[in-house]
Design a protein around this motif. Sequence first.
Motif, PDB file in Angstrom:
ATOM      1  N   PHE A 303     -13.539 -11.611   8.140  1.00 54.86           N
ATOM      2  CA  PHE A 303     -12.021 -11.815   8.550  1.00 54.86           C
ATOM      3  C   PHE A 303     -11.717 -10.045   8.679  1.00 54.86           C
ATOM      4  O   PHE A 303     -12.137  -9.180   7.974  1.00 54.86           O
ATOM      5  N   PHE A 304     -10.975  -9.852  10.015  1.00 55.17           N
ATOM      6  CA  PHE A 304     -10.620  -8.796  10.345  1.00 55.17           C
ATOM      7  C   PHE A 304      -9.201  -8.383  10.231  1.00 55.17           C
ATOM      8  O   PHE A 304      -8.356  -9.020  11.022  1.00 55.17           O
ATOM      9  N   TYR A 305      -8.608  -7.206   9.727  1.00 59.33           N
ATOM     10  CA  TYR A 305      -7.398  -6.746   9.733  1.00 59.33           C
ATOM     11  C   TYR A 305      -7.219  -5.509  10.285  1.00 59.33           C
ATOM     12  O   TYR A 305      -7.738  -4.547  10.102  1.00 59.33           O
ATOM     13  N   GLU A 306      -6.192  -5.417  11.636  1.00 58.49           N
ATOM     14  CA  GLU A 306      -6.306  -4.486  12.471  1.00 58.49           C
ATOM     15  C   GLU A 306      -5.677  -3.011  11.638  1.00 58.49           C
ATOM     16  O   GLU A 306      -6.302  -2.039  12.134  1.00 58.49           O
ATOM     17  N   ASP A 307      -4.818  -3.280  10.906  1.00 63.15           N
ATOM     18  CA  ASP A 307      -4.148  -2.109  10.327  1.00 63.15           C
ATOM     19  C   ASP A 307      -4.608  -1.732   8.955  1.00 63.15           C
ATOM     20  O   ASP A 307      -3.761  -1.250   8.104  1.00 63.15           O
ATOM     21  N   LEU A 308      -5.781  -2.326   8.514  1.00 66.38           N
ATOM     22  CA  LEU A 308      -6.090  -2.303   7.116  1.00 66.38           C
ATOM     23  C   LEU A 308      -6.167  -0.510   6.586  1.00 66.38           C
ATOM     24  O   LEU A 308      -5.827  -0.456   5.482  1.00 66.38           O
ATOM     25  N   GLU A 309      -6.332   0.300   7.545  1.00 64.91           N
ATOM     26  CA  GLU A 309      -6.444   1.569   6.956  1.00 64.91           C
ATOM     27  C   GLU A 309      -5.045   2.189   6.693  1.00 64.91           C
ATOM     28  O   GLU A 309      -4.750   2.747   5.712  1.00 64.91           O
ATOM     29  N   SER A 310      -4.097   1.954   7.558  1.00 64.78           N
ATOM     30  CA  SER A 310      -2.755   2.303   7.106  1.00 64.78           C
ATOM     31  C   SER A 310      -2.238   1.491   6.214  1.00 64.78           C
ATOM     32  O   SER A 310      -1.271   2.109   5.019  1.00 64.78           O
ATOM     33  N   LEU A 311      -2.446  -0.017   5.765  1.00 67.94           N
ATOM     34  CA  LEU A 311      -1.919  -0.599   4.634  1.00 67.94           C
ATOM     35  C   LEU A 311      -2.771  -0.137   3.342  1.00 67.94           C
ATOM     36  O   LEU A 311      -2.026   0.055   2.451  1.00 67.94           O
ATOM     37  N   THR A 312      -3.923   0.058   3.383  1.00 67.30           N
ATOM     38  CA  THR A 312      -4.571   0.715   2.214  1.00 67.30           C
ATOM     39  C   THR A 312      -3.802   2.152   1.685  1.00 67.30           C
ATOM     40  O   THR A 312      -3.784   2.451   0.640  1.00 67.30           O
ATOM     41  N   GLN A 313      -3.617   2.937   2.702  1.00 67.44           N
ATOM     42  CA  GLN A 313      -2.963   4.263   2.341  1.00 67.44           C
ATOM     43  C   GLN A 313      -1.598   4.153   1.817  1.00 67.44           C
ATOM     44  O   GLN A 313      -1.090   4.683   0.844  1.00 67.44           O
ATOM     45  N   MET A 314      -0.719   3.054   2.084  1.00 67.56           N
ATOM     46  CA  MET A 314       0.682   2.449   1.794  1.00 67.56           C
ATOM     47  C   MET A 314       0.212   1.967   0.302  1.00 67.56           C
ATOM     48  O   MET A 314       0.779   2.436  -0.618  1.00 67.56           O
ATOM     49  N   LEU A 315      -0.757   1.034   0.044  1.00 69.23           N
ATOM     50  CA  LEU A 315      -1.137   0.628  -1.407  1.00 69.23           C
ATOM     51  C   LEU A 315      -1.258   1.902  -2.270  1.00 69.23           C
ATOM     52  O   LEU A 315      -0.896   1.677  -3.513  1.00 69.23           O
ATOM     53  N   ARG A 316      -2.545   2.712  -1.878  1.00 66.77           N
ATOM     54  CA  ARG A 316      -2.743   3.829  -2.461  1.00 66.77           C
ATOM     55  C   ARG A 316      -1.699   4.890  -2.969  1.00 66.77           C
ATOM     56  O   ARG A 316      -1.631   5.037  -4.175  1.00 66.77           O
TER      57      ARG A 316
END
Length: 450
Positions: A303-316
């Motif tokens: 499974f691939f999520y396009e905005d994974l990097e921006s999402l992880t930044q928000m979660l961090r």
Amino acid sequence: MPKNKKRNAPHRGGSSGSGSGAAAATAATAGGQHRNVQPFSDEDASIETMSHCSGYSDPSSFAEDGPEVLDEEGTQEDLEYKLKGFIDLTLDKSAKTRQAALEGIKNALASKMLYDFILERRMTLTDSIERCLKKGKSDEQRAAAALASVLCIQLGPGIESEEVLKALGPILKKIICDGTANIQARQTCVTCFGVCSFIATDDITELYSTLECLENIFTKSYLKEKDSNVTCSTSNTVLHISSLLSWTLLLTICPINEVKKKLEVHLYKLPNLLSSDDVNMRIAAGESLALLFEVARGMENDFFYEDLESLTQMLRALATDGNKHRAKVDKKKQRSVFRDILRAVEERDFPTETVKFGPERMYIDCWVKKHTYDTFKEILGSGVQYHLQSNEFLRNVFELGPPVMLDAAALKTMKISRFERHLYNSAAFKARTKARSKCRDKRADVGEFF
């Protein structure tokens, strides 16, 4: 989710009392029918009605005493006698009396398995809940919806709970969608609708209809985050949170094709709620995201999520939030939860939790299981441990197998009386006090030395 349908169970109408006052109290023990009662007049309870109420224990006592008092001080017959009285009081003229009776029944069912008793009175209980939802004010509606949830948990999946949902579902839906109704009542109805649908829905089209109803509620928070001109009160946010959590619960039992459709729509919109002003909304959105990622990866390993990097930044950022404008308690709670959410999204990891009940242990090792457990814990309160031991439906949901049978001797050795607990806690308190005193004396001696 396993659903053991009890199709062959008998349909038996319950019994309820007749009249009001002393006559109703007499009918409670006899199990007579209410015929001439007008349960929803605006008049206050009369002296006669109040004497009627005093014939039974206070319904709220179930919440205070719990199952221990029922086991130690009362018999099954005593409990059933009290419950018959409470069922009769759901038709009382006084709104407060009806509400207290509903809460008393709910607390009893949350702390004790009474399947056979309620099966005989299922229709009577359903009728009482229906009346209170239709005619009652906000507090009474909340008590009725809470009772409906526990009633379905007791009955489990089968034709009996399906008929309860069939009778109450349209009323719950009407209250949920009524913008003029009390927010707290709508919130409780949302939770009730979600849980009862999770247990009892047999028709897939009905399940999809319930999902759509819940979506129409919590997606209003999407609009708020996109458009700053859209106002959303704190009370509405509470309703949106309950709708989102109920929707997420129902998504776990949907067919794969439907889950994929929902993921395409909501997986890219839910991150908007992570910037909400309400800490509980941020947490609900984060946990829902973690669950959706877990489900998506379970269906497609790549499974691939396009905005994974921006999402992880928000979660961090939420996992390390140091915003001075937020309360310390909220920040501590948020950081703890979002550390786990970040690990789930980034590393596909889940911190296993252990739930102890009786001699057994249950390991919560995924977000789906955690969300399901949290939902039933919210409804049953401290009674969730008892139901995990004895309720076949919950044991099937969590794959615990048949209930473990313990003999009286084993139960006695496991059980600690209130008096023994009191002695143990007193001794522990004295020991802590003594240790602190010694520590203070040492500090004083050091101070004098220097």
